[in-house]
Scaffold this active site. Structure first.
Site, PDB file in Angstrom:
ATOM      1  N   ASN A  25      -1.519   3.054  -7.836  1.00  9.81           N
ATOM      2  CA  ASN A  25      -2.973   3.016  -7.752  1.00  9.81           C
ATOM      3  C   ASN A  25      -3.429   4.162  -6.862  1.00  9.81           C
ATOM      4  O   ASN A  25      -2.990   4.276  -5.718  1.00  9.81           O
ATOM      5  CB  ASN A  25      -3.377   1.655  -7.170  1.00  9.81           C
ATOM      6  CG  ASN A  25      -4.871   1.422  -7.150  1.00  9.81           C
ATOM      7  OD1 ASN A  25      -5.608   2.161  -6.536  1.00  9.81           O
ATOM      8  ND2 ASN A  25      -5.302   0.347  -7.798  1.00  9.81           N
ATOM      9  N   ASN A  74     -15.217  -0.670  -0.251  1.00  8.13           N
ATOM     10  CA  ASN A  74     -14.994  -0.368   1.162  1.00  8.13           C
ATOM     11  C   ASN A  74     -14.935   1.117   1.489  1.00  8.13           C
ATOM     12  O   ASN A  74     -14.686   1.491   2.634  1.00  8.13           O
ATOM     13  CB  ASN A  74     -13.720  -1.062   1.643  1.00  8.13           C
ATOM     14  CG  ASN A  74     -13.822  -2.568   1.482  1.00  8.13           C
ATOM     15  OD1 ASN A  74     -14.854  -3.160   1.787  1.00  8.13           O
ATOM     16  ND2 ASN A  74     -12.775  -3.187   0.963  1.00  8.13           N
ATOM     17  N   LYS A 103       0.807  -1.216   0.000  1.00 10.21           N
ATOM     18  CA  LYS A 103       0.000   0.000   0.000  1.00 10.21           C
ATOM     19  C   LYS A 103       0.842   1.270   0.000  1.00 10.21           C
ATOM     20  O   LYS A 103       0.494   2.262  -0.633  1.00 10.21           O
ATOM     21  CB  LYS A 103      -0.934   0.010   1.207  1.00 10.21           C
ATOM     22  CG  LYS A 103      -2.102  -0.949   1.113  1.00 10.21           C
ATOM     23  CD  LYS A 103      -2.965  -0.888   2.360  1.00 10.21           C
ATOM     24  CE  LYS A 103      -4.198  -1.770   2.230  1.00 10.21           C
ATOM     25  NZ  LYS A 103      -5.176  -1.235   1.276  1.00 10.21           N
ATOM     26  N   ASN A 136     -11.868  -8.476   2.666  1.00 14.76           N
ATOM     27  CA  ASN A 136     -11.264  -7.302   3.298  1.00 14.76           C
ATOM     28  C   ASN A 136     -12.231  -6.131   3.265  1.00 14.76           C
ATOM     29  O   ASN A 136     -13.030  -5.995   2.334  1.00 14.76           O
ATOM     30  CB  ASN A 136      -9.929  -6.946   2.618  1.00 14.76           C
ATOM     31  CG  ASN A 136     -10.094  -5.922   1.519  1.00 14.76           C
ATOM     32  OD1 ASN A 136     -10.150  -4.720   1.756  1.00 14.76           O
ATOM     33  ND2 ASN A 136     -10.205  -6.414   0.270  1.00 14.76           N
ATOM     34  N   ARG A 137     -12.142  -5.334   4.291  1.00 13.71           N
ATOM     35  CA  ARG A 137     -12.837  -4.040   4.314  1.00 13.71           C
ATOM     36  C   ARG A 137     -11.860  -2.994   4.860  1.00 13.71           C
ATOM     37  O   ARG A 137     -12.172  -2.250   5.796  1.00 13.71           O
ATOM     38  CB  ARG A 137     -14.120  -4.124   5.144  1.00 13.71           C
ATOM     39  CG  ARG A 137     -13.996  -4.734   6.535  1.00 13.71           C
ATOM     40  CD  ARG A 137     -15.318  -4.597   7.301  1.00 13.71           C
ATOM     41  NE  ARG A 137     -15.249  -5.169   8.635  1.00 13.71           N
ATOM     42  CZ  ARG A 137     -15.637  -6.410   8.954  1.00 13.71           C
ATOM     43  NH1 ARG A 137     -16.106  -7.206   8.002  1.00 13.71           N
ATOM     44  NH2 ARG A 137     -15.552  -6.842  10.195  1.00 13.71           N
ATOM     45  N   TYR A 173      -2.959 -11.599  -6.131  1.00 15.26           N
ATOM     46  CA  TYR A 173      -2.715 -11.156  -4.757  1.00 15.26           C
ATOM     47  C   TYR A 173      -3.176 -12.234  -3.782  1.00 15.26           C
ATOM     48  O   TYR A 173      -2.367 -12.875  -3.114  1.00 15.26           O
ATOM     49  CB  TYR A 173      -3.399  -9.810  -4.483  1.00 15.26           C
ATOM     50  CG  TYR A 173      -3.212  -9.263  -3.073  1.00 15.26           C
ATOM     51  CD1 TYR A 173      -2.430  -9.914  -2.124  1.00 15.26           C
ATOM     52  CD2 TYR A 173      -3.830  -8.086  -2.681  1.00 15.26           C
ATOM     53  CE1 TYR A 173      -2.270  -9.419  -0.832  1.00 15.26           C
ATOM     54  CE2 TYR A 173      -3.669  -7.574  -1.394  1.00 15.26           C
ATOM     55  CZ  TYR A 173      -2.899  -8.263  -0.484  1.00 15.26           C
ATOM     56  OH  TYR A 173      -2.752  -7.760   0.790  1.00 15.26           O
ATOM     57  N   SER A 174      -4.475 -12.502  -3.712  1.00 14.38           N
ATOM     58  CA  SER A 174      -4.988 -13.413  -2.689  1.00 14.38           C
ATOM     59  C   SER A 174      -4.358 -14.800  -2.758  1.00 14.38           C
ATOM     60  O   SER A 174      -4.133 -15.443  -1.725  1.00 14.38           O
ATOM     61  CB  SER A 174      -6.509 -13.525  -2.796  1.00 14.38           C
ATOM     62  OG  SER A 174      -7.122 -12.286  -2.501  1.00 14.38           O
ATOM     63  N   GLY A 215     -10.059 -14.011  -4.289  1.00 17.60           N
ATOM     64  CA  GLY A 215      -9.577 -15.379  -4.231  1.00 17.60           C
ATOM     65  C   GLY A 215     -10.374 -16.314  -5.119  1.00 17.60           C
ATOM     66  O   GLY A 215     -11.117 -15.892  -6.012  1.00 17.60           O
TER      67      GLY A 215
END
Length: 342
Positions: free
Chosen positions: A137, A173, A63, A108-109, A306-307, A256
């Site tokens: 991003n 989110n 991030k 995720n949130r 990613y997942s 995922g």
């Protein structure tokens, strides 16, 4: 990397977010070295950039732009940092990250938790000496009075250190963020973004999988009119297919393995709507080279993971690249580009 199956039970004994921070700390301890050289079979040109292979790391992992150089050493053809907002923000309250191990999934949130764009600038400036493709991003702050202005400010702040910029309007989110995918709002947003970008780097747009055919058509129409360079299909989903995990009822974005079918279908929908001229980047539910190859043949030029790293470990990028080469040879393709949309 071969040790990961042995380490995974220990890692999974930790809270998911704590385990993520431990992973970042471990990567920081590694030397940066040089990024990958282009692979003659897998290298592909997208939006004027020559990617050494098509396997990228999606935003959300790094991030704050802390370990992108180490990520590139793991066999990734590119890395995307962020989401970065103009001002630092803490994100949503904890717990906010959940492993659904039985489903090979994550919910995720997080809520765009990050240290802000200014904090990432110095690290991204330093990486210019080392090469590799790194995208940034960008997002809007949750309490912003003008989210479109936030995106334009993000472009202005980060375009000097990014090989490409991704406009993220598809996270579930941040309340109201996905409304920027509506046609009129999207046109206003992309007009501001492209004006701020000027002659700067390519701009990609990351979209949600939870779209109907009319919404897909509108996004493609506006993106092409505003000369967006590629679409990333797709972000996490708010839908809930059948899940086995006790965490199945948690709110947030699901990623995922359960996203695989939906993300592949949306990729096909966007390719049909866009035709061959607008590059697509596939994300969502990609776990191996077969999944990656399915996305390439469905029209993606690049893929992001990613997942699946949570469950398979840091050797996954190299494994996918190796399997992609085997599949290309099997089907008689000399280059990855020849298989795109095949």
């Amino acid at each position: 990397m071969a040790l990961y199956p042995l380490l995974r039970p220990l890692i999974f004994s930790l809270d998911a977010e704590r385990a993520h921070h431990l992973t970042l700390a471990s990567l920081k301890a590694l030397p940066t070295g040089r990024p990958l050289a282009p692979d003659p079979m897998l290298s592909i040109k997208v939006a004027g950039l020559q990617f050494p292979n098509p396997v990228g790391l999606a935003a959300g992992f790094d991030k704050n732009a802390e370990v992108f150089a180490q990520i590139l050493r793991l066999g990734f053809g590119f890395a995307e940092v962020g989401t970065l907002t103009p001002l630092p923000q803490a994100g949503n309250s904890k717990p906010r990250l959940f492993r659904l191990a039985e489903d090979r999934a994550v919910i995720n949130r997080m809520g765009f938790n990050n240290d802000g764009q200014a904090a990432a600038l110095a690290r991204l400036k330093a990486r210019r000496r080392k090469g590799g493709i790194v995208g940034v991003n960008i997002g809007a702050n949750k309490d912003s009075a003008n989210r479109i202005a936030d995106y334009a400010a993000g472009v202005t702040a980060m375009m000097g250190v990014a090989d490409y910029l991704t406009v993220n309007i598809s996270s579930p989110n941040t309340p109201g963020l996905r409304a920027l995918q509506d046609k009129a709002a999207l046109d206003e947003l992309l007009a501001a973004v492209t004006e701020a970008r000027g002659a700067g780097p390519p701009v990609f747009l990351k979209v949600a999988p939870d779209l109907d055919s009319s919404e897909i058509g509108d996004i493609v129409e506006v993106s092409m009119a505003r000369r967006i360079d590629a679409l990333i299909v797709s972000n996490t989903t708010i839908s809930r297919p059948h899940l086995k995990s006790k965490h199945h009822g948690e709110t947030g974005g699901l990623s995922g393995a359960p996203l695989k079918g939906l993300a592949l279908q949306r990729l096909k929908n966007f390719r049909m709507a866009a035709g061959p001229s607008l590059p697509l980047i596939a994300a969502g539910g990609i776990e191996n080279g077969v999944d990656a190859y399915d996305r390439i043949r469905a029209g993606a030029s690049l893929i992001q993971i990613y997942s699946a790293l949570v469950y398979q470990g840091p050797g996954l990028a190299r494994s996918i690249a190796s399997e992609l080469k085997r599949l290309l040879r099997r089907d008689g393709f000399a280059r990855l580009a020849d298989a795109v949309g095949a």
